[in-house]
Design an enzyme around this catalytic site. Structure first.
Site, PDB file in Angstrom:
ATOM      1  N   ARG B   8       0.864  -1.148   0.010  1.00 59.06           N
ATOM      2  CA  ARG B   8       0.009  -0.114   0.142  1.00 59.06           C
ATOM      3  C   ARG B   8       0.903   1.276  -0.003  1.00 59.06           C
ATOM      4  O   ARG B   8       0.622   2.329  -0.473  1.00 59.06           O
ATOM      5  CB  ARG B   8      -0.829  -0.091   1.123  1.00 59.06           C
ATOM      6  CG  ARG B   8      -0.194  -0.001   2.526  1.00 59.06           C
ATOM      7  CD  ARG B   8      -1.387  -0.017   3.763  1.00 59.06           C
ATOM      8  NE  ARG B   8      -0.838  -0.333   4.938  1.00 59.06           N
ATOM      9  CZ  ARG B   8      -0.988   0.406   5.930  1.00 59.06           C
ATOM     10  NH1 ARG B   8      -1.820   1.450   5.876  1.00 59.06           N
ATOM     11  NH2 ARG B   8      -0.334   0.038   7.173  1.00 59.06           N
ATOM     12  N   GLU B  56     -18.853   4.069   0.117  1.00 56.82           N
ATOM     13  CA  GLU B  56     -18.188   3.426  -0.982  1.00 56.82           C
ATOM     14  C   GLU B  56     -18.944   2.965  -2.118  1.00 56.82           C
ATOM     15  O   GLU B  56     -18.412   3.136  -3.259  1.00 56.82           O
ATOM     16  CB  GLU B  56     -17.450   1.898  -0.306  1.00 56.82           C
ATOM     17  CG  GLU B  56     -16.505   2.185   0.868  1.00 56.82           C
ATOM     18  CD  GLU B  56     -17.357   2.210   2.165  1.00 56.82           C
ATOM     19  OE1 GLU B  56     -18.511   2.257   2.310  1.00 56.82           O
ATOM     20  OE2 GLU B  56     -16.639   2.621   3.068  1.00 56.82           O
ATOM     21  N   PHE B  81     -14.503  -3.107   1.692  1.00 55.48           N
ATOM     22  CA  PHE B  81     -15.686  -1.990   1.330  1.00 55.48           C
ATOM     23  C   PHE B  81     -15.708  -1.855  -0.069  1.00 55.48           C
ATOM     24  O   PHE B  81     -16.931  -1.536  -0.698  1.00 55.48           O
ATOM     25  CB  PHE B  81     -15.312  -0.846   2.252  1.00 55.48           C
ATOM     26  CG  PHE B  81     -15.257  -1.421   3.721  1.00 55.48           C
ATOM     27  CD1 PHE B  81     -16.131  -2.074   4.191  1.00 55.48           C
ATOM     28  CD2 PHE B  81     -14.232  -0.852   4.528  1.00 55.48           C
ATOM     29  CE1 PHE B  81     -16.124  -2.482   5.703  1.00 55.48           C
ATOM     30  CE2 PHE B  81     -14.079  -1.175   5.653  1.00 55.48           C
ATOM     31  CZ  PHE B  81     -14.950  -1.906   6.241  1.00 55.48           C
ATOM     32  N   HIS B 107      -5.632  -3.532   2.396  1.00 52.40           N
ATOM     33  CA  HIS B 107      -5.760  -4.248   3.715  1.00 52.40           C
ATOM     34  C   HIS B 107      -6.571  -5.594   3.242  1.00 52.40           C
ATOM     35  O   HIS B 107      -7.534  -6.078   3.957  1.00 52.40           O
ATOM     36  CB  HIS B 107      -6.635  -3.474   4.744  1.00 52.40           C
ATOM     37  CG  HIS B 107      -5.850  -2.487   5.294  1.00 52.40           C
ATOM     38  ND1 HIS B 107      -5.222  -1.270   4.775  1.00 52.40           N
ATOM     39  CD2 HIS B 107      -5.502  -2.318   6.743  1.00 52.40           C
ATOM     40  CE1 HIS B 107      -4.510  -0.581   5.525  1.00 52.40           C
ATOM     41  NE2 HIS B 107      -4.715  -1.042   6.714  1.00 52.40           N
ATOM     42  N   ASP B 115      -8.082  -5.559  13.401  1.00 48.85           N
ATOM     43  CA  ASP B 115      -9.365  -5.086  13.357  1.00 48.85           C
ATOM     44  C   ASP B 115     -10.325  -6.398  13.169  1.00 48.85           C
ATOM     45  O   ASP B 115     -11.573  -6.330  13.263  1.00 48.85           O
ATOM     46  CB  ASP B 115      -9.480  -4.530  11.854  1.00 48.85           C
ATOM     47  CG  ASP B 115      -9.246  -2.898  12.161  1.00 48.85           C
ATOM     48  OD1 ASP B 115      -9.110  -2.424  13.195  1.00 48.85           O
ATOM     49  OD2 ASP B 115      -8.783  -2.161  11.306  1.00 48.85           O
ATOM     50  N   ARG B 165      -1.597  -4.538   3.955  1.00 46.75           N
ATOM     51  CA  ARG B 165      -1.223  -3.704   5.053  1.00 46.75           C
ATOM     52  C   ARG B 165       0.164  -3.754   5.581  1.00 46.75           C
ATOM     53  O   ARG B 165       0.904  -2.723   5.726  1.00 46.75           O
ATOM     54  CB  ARG B 165      -2.145  -3.922   5.972  1.00 46.75           C
ATOM     55  CG  ARG B 165      -1.995  -3.079   7.320  1.00 46.75           C
ATOM     56  CD  ARG B 165      -2.699  -3.793   8.513  1.00 46.75           C
ATOM     57  NE  ARG B 165      -2.186  -2.826   9.952  1.00 46.75           N
ATOM     58  CZ  ARG B 165      -1.994  -3.419  11.142  1.00 46.75           C
ATOM     59  NH1 ARG B 165      -2.652  -4.564  11.367  1.00 46.75           N
ATOM     60  NH2 ARG B 165      -1.473  -2.616  12.120  1.00 46.75           N
TER      61      ARG B 165
HETATM   62  C1  LIG Z   1     -18.205   0.392   5.654  1.00 44.48           C
HETATM   63  C2  LIG Z   1     -17.154   1.014   6.170  1.00 44.48           C
HETATM   64  N1  LIG Z   1     -16.009   1.667   5.624  1.00 44.48           N
HETATM   65  C3  LIG Z   1     -15.078   2.293   6.419  1.00 44.48           C
HETATM   66  C4  LIG Z   1     -14.830   1.759   7.361  1.00 44.48           C
HETATM   67  C5  LIG Z   1     -13.372   2.258   7.941  1.00 44.48           C
HETATM   68  N2  LIG Z   1     -13.775   3.241   9.235  1.00 44.48           N
HETATM   69  C6  LIG Z   1     -13.704   3.007  10.553  1.00 44.48           C
HETATM   70  S1  LIG Z   1     -13.982   4.013  11.502  1.00 44.48           S
HETATM   71  C7  LIG Z   1     -14.028   5.061  10.274  1.00 44.48           C
HETATM   72  C8  LIG Z   1     -14.588   6.343  10.515  1.00 44.48           C
HETATM   73  C9  LIG Z   1     -15.612   6.737  11.405  1.00 44.48           C
HETATM   74  O1  LIG Z   1     -16.055   7.888  11.839  1.00 44.48           O
HETATM   75  P1  LIG Z   1     -17.202   7.980  12.565  1.00 44.48           P
HETATM   76  O2  LIG Z   1     -18.506   7.459  12.495  1.00 44.48           O
HETATM   77  O3  LIG Z   1     -17.640   9.609  12.853  1.00 44.48           O
HETATM   78  O4  LIG Z   1     -17.032   7.703  14.095  1.00 44.48           O
HETATM   79  P2  LIG Z   1     -16.100   8.133  15.334  1.00 44.48           P
HETATM   80  O5  LIG Z   1     -15.650   9.865  15.306  1.00 44.48           O
HETATM   81  O6  LIG Z   1     -17.360   8.272  16.452  1.00 44.48           O
HETATM   82  O7  LIG Z   1     -15.172   7.168  15.853  1.00 44.48           O
HETATM   83  C10 LIG Z   1     -13.991   4.534   9.039  1.00 44.48           C
HETATM   84  C11 LIG Z   1     -14.013   5.178   7.781  1.00 44.48           C
HETATM   85  C12 LIG Z   1     -15.466   1.012   7.952  1.00 44.48           C
HETATM   86  N3  LIG Z   1     -15.473   0.491   9.252  1.00 44.48           N
HETATM   87  N4  LIG Z   1     -16.754   0.459   7.395  1.00 44.48           N
END
Ligand SMILES: Cc1ncc(C[n+]2csc(CCOP(=O)(O)OP(=O)(O)O)c2C)c(N)n1
Lengths: 283, 316
Positions: B8, B56, B81, B107, B115, B165
């Site tokens: 990556r 996505e 995703f 990843h 994770d 990753r």
């Molecule tokens: C479908 C999906 N896309 C991407 C992710 C990767 N991901 C994990 S947390 C996150 C950001 C989440 O932000 P938010 O919902 O605001 O959570 P918080 O700030 O409360 O931690 C992402 C993009 C995921 N888990 N699931």
């Protein structure tokens, strides 16, 4: 809320924060920022609002909670441990190959978890299904879904929102942890989603707004949601990502990073000071 | 052996390095630019970078539209995703209209590590392979990734690229005459008793397995099959004919991936034993990446064991 309950909930929330931090540090991996922002919300849900029994974690009539922002499992696991679903020590095996506490909530292996989540946007749909089942079965349990304000960028969230309104799921309440940050930065920059209140209103939901760190206000909003009829309710909870650890607050960099030993000591000391003060006040 | 770098990371650098040469290259991400490592491109070429938020399906659809107007979009998220969540958008909005979108899944596989199962995509080769016309590519090291990004920019059509990753040893830079070509595997090590056909980080593990087996007097050929589709059938059949048995290894479910592609290839033309090594139709779990790989037997020893099995089948 009487002073005693407020004190007890505040103390529990402080413990949730400490345990979440310990778990992430032990794993040297995990999502601390959003765990700290959601700690007060989960505490009120599990220790004030919801009817759940750790001795009977799959009771058909129990209230249900889906942590749709599943990456903040450290806070969920901490709340469940404190509630008595499993011993706190087990959290040391968070994210470890030796344990069964997967990085994201796992309903198969962890007692008290009502839905496996981790892929953002999916939890709320499952919660809608649980609420629909409650209506079908004429049960009076309530269903809660906790979402992130980044997560609601997923189209699926709005598909679920329409369905919940269509079926008049007044046994359903979504709580959005509006901490203003996601991974790549501020939600306002990455994908502006405000005004959230107007969006949910136009989707035919009841909308309540609270300070997501004001325990009394969260409890009052959840109490009120239970009385609102005909539509689902969303509680928009304004929070601070990283709340309680000064150097983590409002910093997207602490989304999914574990502290090093030095940072951990500093964070732990800050949380411990709050705990100690609360414990003294309780005596 | 060359430097240790995650594919990556090499990918992120390649995007930046190729941006001037390919002015139509545009990059989309879904709130994971620090993990997919498109953040370097975002910084250097902000007007050609689109953060689509945690959405996505929409991202892939938007990429299709950009491609329909002549852009060369690379759409990024975790493999789970882009491939998982947006599968149908990839199928109907990208592949069916034959649009020039590069769907990128970072990843991939179990080496996501901590994770856990929800993020460990071991189905991406299977699903992407099953879409007509889709190219499926997963380079094994940084050197190969750099070449693959350029090749994919030159290729006009839908393709899936898996990134890893973990930092991995660079092995392809030491191969004399190494040249990257989409759809052409590379023989990294000569051998006559059996052949292992590997993809992604299992290539390095296959090379280590060859060392283990050499100590037992087994001469193992190692093939780096960076393009899972279209499969280099010529190279596969040559290995089948010359060694008489094959082991495939991939950080993927043994159902639907490289292993089954190789089985399909030899069964019709040169039936020899093929033993598939990979994730045995199970979900992953949390743990440190190397521990997780070990837990599921994705190790040099795991490969060596499959080779011993294949040798027995060959003799029997
Ligand atoms: C479908 C999906 N896309 C991407 C992710 C990767 N991901 C994990 S947390 C996150 C950001 C989440 O932000 P938010 O919902 O605001 O959570 P918080 O700030 O409360 O931690 C992402 C993009 C995921 N888990 N699931």
């Amino acid at each position: 809320m009487d002073a005693k309950e407020l004190h007890s909930l505040t103390l529990t929330a402080a413990k949730v924060r400490s345990l979440a931090l310990d778990a992430v540090f032990a794993a040297s991996s995990g999502h601390i920022g959003g765990s700290l922002s959601v700690a007060d919300i989960l505490t009120v849900l599990y220790f004030h609002t919801m009817k759940v029994d750790p001795a009977d974690p799959t009771a058909p009539g129990r209230d249900r909670l889906v942590l749709s922002k599943g990456h903040t499992s450290p806070a969920l696991y901490a709340a469940l441990a404190l509630k008595g679903f499993f011993p706190q020590e087990e959290l040391k095996l968070f994210r470890s190959i030796q344990g069964h506490f997967s990085g994201h909530p796992d309903m198969v292996h962890v007692k008290g978890v009502d839905m496996s989540t981790g892929s953002l946007g999916q939890g709320i749909s499952a919660a809608v299904g649980m609420a629909l089942a409650g209506k079908l079965d004429k049960k009076d349990y309530r269903v809660y879904a906790v979402l992130g304000d980044g997560e609601i960028e997923e189209g699926q969230v709005w598909e679920a929102a329409m369905a919940a309104a269509k079926y008049h799921l007044d046994n359903f309440c979504a709580i959005v942890d509006v901490n203003g940050l996601q991974i790549d930065g501020a939600t306002a920059d990455v994908m502006p989603s405000e005004p959230l209140d107007k969006k949910f209103e136009s989707f035919n939901w009841h909308v309540l707004k609270v300070d997501g760190h004001d325990i009394e206000a969260i409890a009052a909003a959840l109490d009120k949601a239970a009385t609102l009829k005909d539509k689902p309710t969303v509680i928009l909870a304004k929070t601070v990502k990283g709340k309680g650890v000064s150097f983590m607050e409002n910093d997207a960099g602490w989304h999914g990073k574990a502290p090093n030993a030095e940072q951990y000591e500093k964070a732990r000391a800050e949380l411990a000071a709050v705990l100690e003060k609360l414990e003294k006040e309780g005596k | 052996m060359g430097e240790k770098i995650a594919t990556r990371a090499a990918y992120g650098k390649a995007l930046v390095a190729l941006a001037e040469e390919y002015p139509d290259l545009v990059v989309l991400d879904a709130d994971l630019s620090t993990a997919t490592m498109t953040n370097g491109f975002a910084k250097a070429y902000p007007e050609r970078f689109f953060d689509m938020g945690i959405a996505e399906c929409n991202m892939v659809g938007v990429a299709a539209g950009l491609a329909a107007c002549g852009k060369k979009p690379f759409a990024n998220s975790f493999a789970m995703f882009t491939v998982g969540r947006a599968f149908e958008q990839v199928r109907n909005s990208v592949a069916y209209p034959r649009l020039n979108v590069k769907v990128v899944g970072s990843h991939g596989g179990l080496s996501v590590g901590e994770d856990g199962a929800t993020h460990q995509c071991c189905e991406d080769f299977a699903t992407m392979r099953s879409i007509p016309g889709m190219v499926v590519c997963c380079p094994c090291d940084g050197n190969e990734m750099t070449a693959a990004v350029k090749a994919l920019l030159d290729y006009d059509g839908p393709a899936y690229l898996r990134l890893g990753r973990l930092a991995v040893d660079t092995v392809t830079d030491a191969i004399p005459g190494y040249k990257f070509e989409l759809g052409k595997g590379v023989e990294l090590r000569e051998g006559s008793d059996a052949a292992v056909i590997a993809v992604g980080l299992m290539v390095q593990k296959a090379l280590a397995a060859a060392e283990l087996l050499a100590a037992e007097g087994v001469s193992l050929r190692v093939i780096d099959m960076h393009t899972v589709k279209p499969l280099d059938t010529e190279l596969v059949l040559k290995a089948a004919e010359e060694t008489g048995c094959i082991v495939t290894t991939e950080e993927h479910n043994i159902i639907g991936g490289l292993g089954e592609a190789v089985c399909a290839c030899v069964s019709g033309s040169c039936p020899v034993p093929v033993v598939r090594h990979g994730v045995e139709d199970t979900f992953g779990r949390s743990g440190k990446a190397e521990q997780v790989l070990e837990h599921y037997g994705l190790t040099p020893e795991g490969i060596a064991e499959k080779v011993r099995q294949a040798l027995k089948l060959k003799k029997g």
